[in-house]
Scaffold this motif. Structure first.
Motif, PDB file in Angstrom:
ATOM      1  N   LYS A 169     -27.730  59.444  37.013  1.00  0.00           N
ATOM      2  CA  LYS A 169     -28.518  58.778  35.973  1.00  0.00           C
ATOM      3  C   LYS A 169     -29.112  57.439  36.409  1.00  0.00           C
ATOM      4  N   HIS A 170     -28.662  56.905  37.536  1.00  0.00           N
ATOM      5  CA  HIS A 170     -29.036  55.538  37.880  1.00  0.00           C
ATOM      6  C   HIS A 170     -29.595  55.424  39.301  1.00  0.00           C
ATOM      7  N   THR A 171     -30.367  56.427  39.705  1.00  0.00           N
ATOM      8  CA  THR A 171     -30.981  56.411  41.034  1.00  0.00           C
ATOM      9  C   THR A 171     -32.439  56.833  40.929  1.00  0.00           C
ATOM     10  N   LYS A 172     -33.287  56.108  41.633  1.00  0.00           N
ATOM     11  CA  LYS A 172     -34.694  56.473  41.745  1.00  0.00           C
ATOM     12  C   LYS A 172     -35.193  56.025  43.111  1.00  0.00           C
ATOM     13  N   PHE A 173     -35.852  56.942  43.806  1.00  0.00           N
ATOM     14  CA  PHE A 173     -36.338  56.647  45.146  1.00  0.00           C
ATOM     15  C   PHE A 173     -37.864  56.530  45.146  1.00  0.00           C
ATOM     16  N   GLN A 174     -38.359  55.619  45.975  1.00  0.00           N
ATOM     17  CA  GLN A 174     -39.805  55.461  46.177  1.00  0.00           C
ATOM     18  C   GLN A 174     -40.218  55.792  47.604  1.00  0.00           C
ATOM     19  N   ASN A 175     -39.247  55.884  48.501  1.00  0.00           N
ATOM     20  CA  ASN A 175     -39.537  56.239  49.892  1.00  0.00           C
ATOM     21  C   ASN A 175     -38.310  56.890  50.512  1.00  0.00           C
ATOM     22  N   THR A 176     -38.457  57.344  51.756  1.00  0.00           N
ATOM     23  CA  THR A 176     -37.376  58.063  52.437  1.00  0.00           C
ATOM     24  C   THR A 176     -36.497  57.143  53.268  1.00  0.00           C
ATOM     25  N   THR A 177     -36.878  55.878  53.373  1.00  0.00           N
ATOM     26  CA  THR A 177     -36.290  54.977  54.353  1.00  0.00           C
ATOM     27  C   THR A 177     -35.375  53.909  53.774  1.00  0.00           C
ATOM     28  N   GLY A 178     -35.669  53.475  52.545  1.00  0.00           N
ATOM     29  CA  GLY A 178     -34.950  52.352  51.974  1.00  0.00           C
ATOM     30  C   GLY A 178     -35.642  51.027  52.195  1.00  0.00           C
ATOM     31  N   LEU A 179     -36.834  51.051  52.803  1.00  0.00           N
ATOM     32  CA  LEU A 179     -37.611  49.822  52.916  1.00  0.00           C
ATOM     33  C   LEU A 179     -37.889  49.283  51.518  1.00  0.00           C
ATOM     34  N   PRO A 180     -37.946  47.955  51.352  1.00  0.00           N
ATOM     35  CA  PRO A 180     -38.098  47.367  50.014  1.00  0.00           C
ATOM     36  C   PRO A 180     -39.287  47.948  49.253  1.00  0.00           C
ATOM     37  N   ALA A 181     -39.041  48.312  47.997  1.00  0.00           N
ATOM     38  CA  ALA A 181     -40.080  48.867  47.129  1.00  0.00           C
ATOM     39  C   ALA A 181     -39.672  48.646  45.679  1.00  0.00           C
ATOM     40  N   ASP A 182     -40.654  48.399  44.829  1.00  0.00           N
ATOM     41  CA  ASP A 182     -40.378  48.244  43.410  1.00  0.00           C
ATOM     42  C   ASP A 182     -39.822  49.548  42.839  1.00  0.00           C
ATOM     43  N   ASP A 183     -38.877  49.429  41.914  1.00  0.00           N
ATOM     44  CA  ASP A 183     -38.318  50.579  41.208  1.00  0.00           C
ATOM     45  C   ASP A 183     -37.626  51.565  42.145  1.00  0.00           C
ATOM     46  N   HIS A 184     -37.019  51.050  43.188  1.00  0.00           N
ATOM     47  CA  HIS A 184     -36.245  51.856  44.143  1.00  0.00           C
ATOM     48  C   HIS A 184     -34.811  51.354  44.056  1.00  0.00           C
ATOM     49  N   TYR A 185     -33.921  52.170  43.496  1.00  0.00           N
ATOM     50  CA  TYR A 185     -32.575  51.667  43.215  1.00  0.00           C
ATOM     51  C   TYR A 185     -31.563  52.810  43.189  1.00  0.00           C
ATOM     52  N   SER A 186     -30.297  52.433  43.298  1.00  0.00           N
ATOM     53  CA  SER A 186     -29.202  53.381  43.144  1.00  0.00           C
ATOM     54  C   SER A 186     -27.950  52.589  42.760  1.00  0.00           C
ATOM     55  N   THR A 187     -26.816  53.262  42.761  1.00  0.00           N
ATOM     56  CA  THR A 187     -25.534  52.625  42.449  1.00  0.00           C
ATOM     57  C   THR A 187     -24.503  53.090  43.468  1.00  0.00           C
ATOM     58  N   ALA A 188     -23.390  52.389  43.532  1.00  0.00           N
ATOM     59  CA  ALA A 188     -22.308  52.808  44.417  1.00  0.00           C
ATOM     60  C   ALA A 188     -21.829  54.207  44.046  1.00  0.00           C
ATOM     61  N   TYR A 189     -21.711  54.470  42.734  1.00  0.00           N
ATOM     62  CA  TYR A 189     -21.268  55.797  42.280  1.00  0.00           C
ATOM     63  C   TYR A 189     -22.257  56.878  42.715  1.00  0.00           C
ATOM     64  N   ASP A 190     -23.529  56.653  42.466  1.00  0.00           N
ATOM     65  CA  ASP A 190     -24.524  57.668  42.803  1.00  0.00           C
ATOM     66  C   ASP A 190     -24.595  57.911  44.314  1.00  0.00           C
ATOM     67  N   MET A 191     -24.511  56.848  45.094  1.00  0.00           N
ATOM     68  CA  MET A 191     -24.527  57.024  46.549  1.00  0.00           C
ATOM     69  C   MET A 191     -23.325  57.837  47.015  1.00  0.00           C
ATOM     70  N   ALA A 192     -22.173  57.608  46.382  1.00  0.00           N
ATOM     71  CA  ALA A 192     -20.976  58.378  46.731  1.00  0.00           C
ATOM     72  C   ALA A 192     -21.154  59.859  46.396  1.00  0.00           C
ATOM     73  N   MET A 193     -21.812  60.144  45.268  1.00  0.00           N
ATOM     74  CA  MET A 193     -22.042  61.538  44.875  1.00  0.00           C
ATOM     75  C   MET A 193     -23.025  62.234  45.815  1.00  0.00           C
ATOM     76  N   ILE A 194     -24.041  61.499  46.260  1.00  0.00           N
ATOM     77  CA  ILE A 194     -24.989  62.072  47.222  1.00  0.00           C
ATOM     78  C   ILE A 194     -24.287  62.316  48.550  1.00  0.00           C
ATOM     79  N   ALA A 195     -23.446  61.365  48.960  1.00  0.00           N
ATOM     80  CA  ALA A 195     -22.666  61.539  50.186  1.00  0.00           C
ATOM     81  C   ALA A 195     -21.723  62.731  50.072  1.00  0.00           C
ATOM     82  N   LYS A 196     -21.099  62.894  48.922  1.00  0.00           N
ATOM     83  CA  LYS A 196     -20.203  64.036  48.685  1.00  0.00           C
ATOM     84  C   LYS A 196     -20.952  65.348  48.892  1.00  0.00           C
ATOM     85  N   GLU A 197     -22.176  65.411  48.384  1.00  0.00           N
ATOM     86  CA  GLU A 197     -22.998  66.611  48.536  1.00  0.00           C
ATOM     87  C   GLU A 197     -23.395  66.813  49.993  1.00  0.00           C
TER      88      GLU A 197
END
Length: 391
Positions: free
Chosen positions: A159-187
């Motif tokens: 619910k708390h992740t939105k990507f604007q690019n594939t790299t993580g370079l600074p961009a507006d409205d590009h965000y995630s959370t520790a929980y969401d990153m852990a779930m993506i890593a789990k997958e």
């Protein structure tokens, strides 16, 4: 040659920054109250069960920096699993991919590199140019690949992740959370071969050529903490120092995420402390490995009547050390509305793990091989066999 010298200098600086971690790994059990003190946000979980062991502001939306590439790697691994992408396939680098700033492996426009080497470039050196090159190969453009990334976010129920690019370079409205990153890593860790890349401390691209490039892992814990074999670091001025790490010890795999640390030392110390806590306090009981056959699926209109149903990931139960595991049971629920054809990786059922009546985990079941519709000839033959048997 100049590029090689620059990389060597940077590596020496990073090595010096990381050396104190070796001493930190030796610490004994850590009190929960002291975990991740140097991070804005953090989480610790066991991979197979998804059981949360510790969290700190785990749902706070923050810039993930290059940890974004965990999702990039996930989509690439899915394509490899499907067979629509091959490790030995060569990818031609576009001008746009070659022009990416930040961390890079110095790809040149028009250069061709294998998927295997580009994966090394992303997983080991966090190459932005390699990430964009692979995105363009998979989806045609980085923009379309980003759409797939955000679609996957929704599929995972985040619910708390939105990507604007594939790299993580600074961009507006590009965000995630520790929980969401852990779930993506789990997958991502469902694809066990990913750690063949993320665990490598150093390697080379274009080995023996004039433009040979030395890869050095941005995650120093793969060298300094026993059992760490991934996954991805991140840093921007806004995000500060971030890391999604995974480690396996005595059959238990855990995921630790830290976001917003002020220094690499604080980031690595926070992750190390969480890993110490997990391995000192908990243990797992392995029930199934990924790909274990659980049951068979009988489909009268399929080319093959009996089809093996397998686990899509490793499955375990988590316990405090010394705790009894006598009351564990499993239950299989197959979908009733299956439609042919069914591709390897498609969800065909669920394996439920219980402790008494309490549900501990639910994992997707899939099929071992693709299941195609029966041909006209196959259906005719079966009909004739039934007639003969009836007579």
């Amino acid at each position: 040659m100049r590029k090689f010298v620059i990389v060597s200098i940077v590596f020496s600086m990073l090595l010096a920054m990381a050396m104190p971690v070796a001493a930190e790994e030796k610490t004994s059990d850590t009190s929960k109250t002291t975990l991740a003190k140097g991070a804005n946000s953090a989480i610790l979980l066991e991979r197979d069960t998804g059981k949360l062991l510790f969290d700190k502001n785990a749902h706070e939306e923050l810039p993930p920096a290059s940890m974004t590439k965990i999702m990039t790697l996930l989509l690439i691994m899915e394509e490899l699993e499907k067979g629509s992408l091959k490790l030995d396939e060569t990818v031609r680098v576009s001008e746009r991919a070659a022009s990416m700033g930040g961390s890079q492996i110095f790809l040149e426009a028009g250069e061709e590199m294998t998927v295997n080497d580009l994966l090394k470039g992303i997983a080991i050196a966090s190459g932005n140019d390699a990430s964009v090159a692979m995105a363009e190969r998979v989806a045609g453009s980085e923009e379309e690949f980003v759409s797939l990334m955000n679609k996957k976010v929704k599929e995972l129920g985040l619910k708390h992740t939105k990507f604007q690019n594939t790299t993580g370079l600074p961009a507006d409205d590009h965000y995630s959370t520790a929980y969401d990153m852990a779930m993506i890593a789990k997958e991502l860790l469902k694809y066990e071969s990913i750690t063949n890349y993320t665990s490598v401390y150093e390697d080379y691209l274009r080995k023996g050529q004039e433009n040979e490039f030395w890869l050095v892992n941005t995650n120093k814990l793969v060298r300094f903490y026993p059992g760490v074999d991934g996954l991805k670091t991140g840093f921007t001025n806004e995000a500060k120092y971030c890391l999604t790490a995974t480690a396996e010890k005595n059959g238990m795999r855990v995921i630790a995420v830290v976001m917003g640390a002020e220094t690499t030392k604080e980031r690595n110390a926070s992750v190390s402390g969480m890993l110490d806590y997990a391995f000192n306090r908990f243990q797992t009981n392995k029930l199934f490995e990924k790909g274990d056959v659980i049951t068979t699926l009988r489909l009268t209109k399929a080319e093959t009547k009996q089809n093996e149903v397998v686990t899509s990931e490793s499955i375990s139960t988590l316990h405090a050390k010394g705790e009894s595991v006598d009351n564990i049971s499993t239950e299989v629920k197959l979908k009733e509305d299956l439609k042919l054809p069914i591709k390897k990786g498609d969800h065909v059922g669920t394996l439920i793990v219980k402790d008494g009546e309490a549900i501990l985990s639910e994992s997707d079941l899939t099929v071992k091989e693709n299941i195609e519709k029966a041909s006209y000839y196959t259906l005719l033959k079966r009909s004739l066999q039934k007639l003969v048997k009836f007579d």
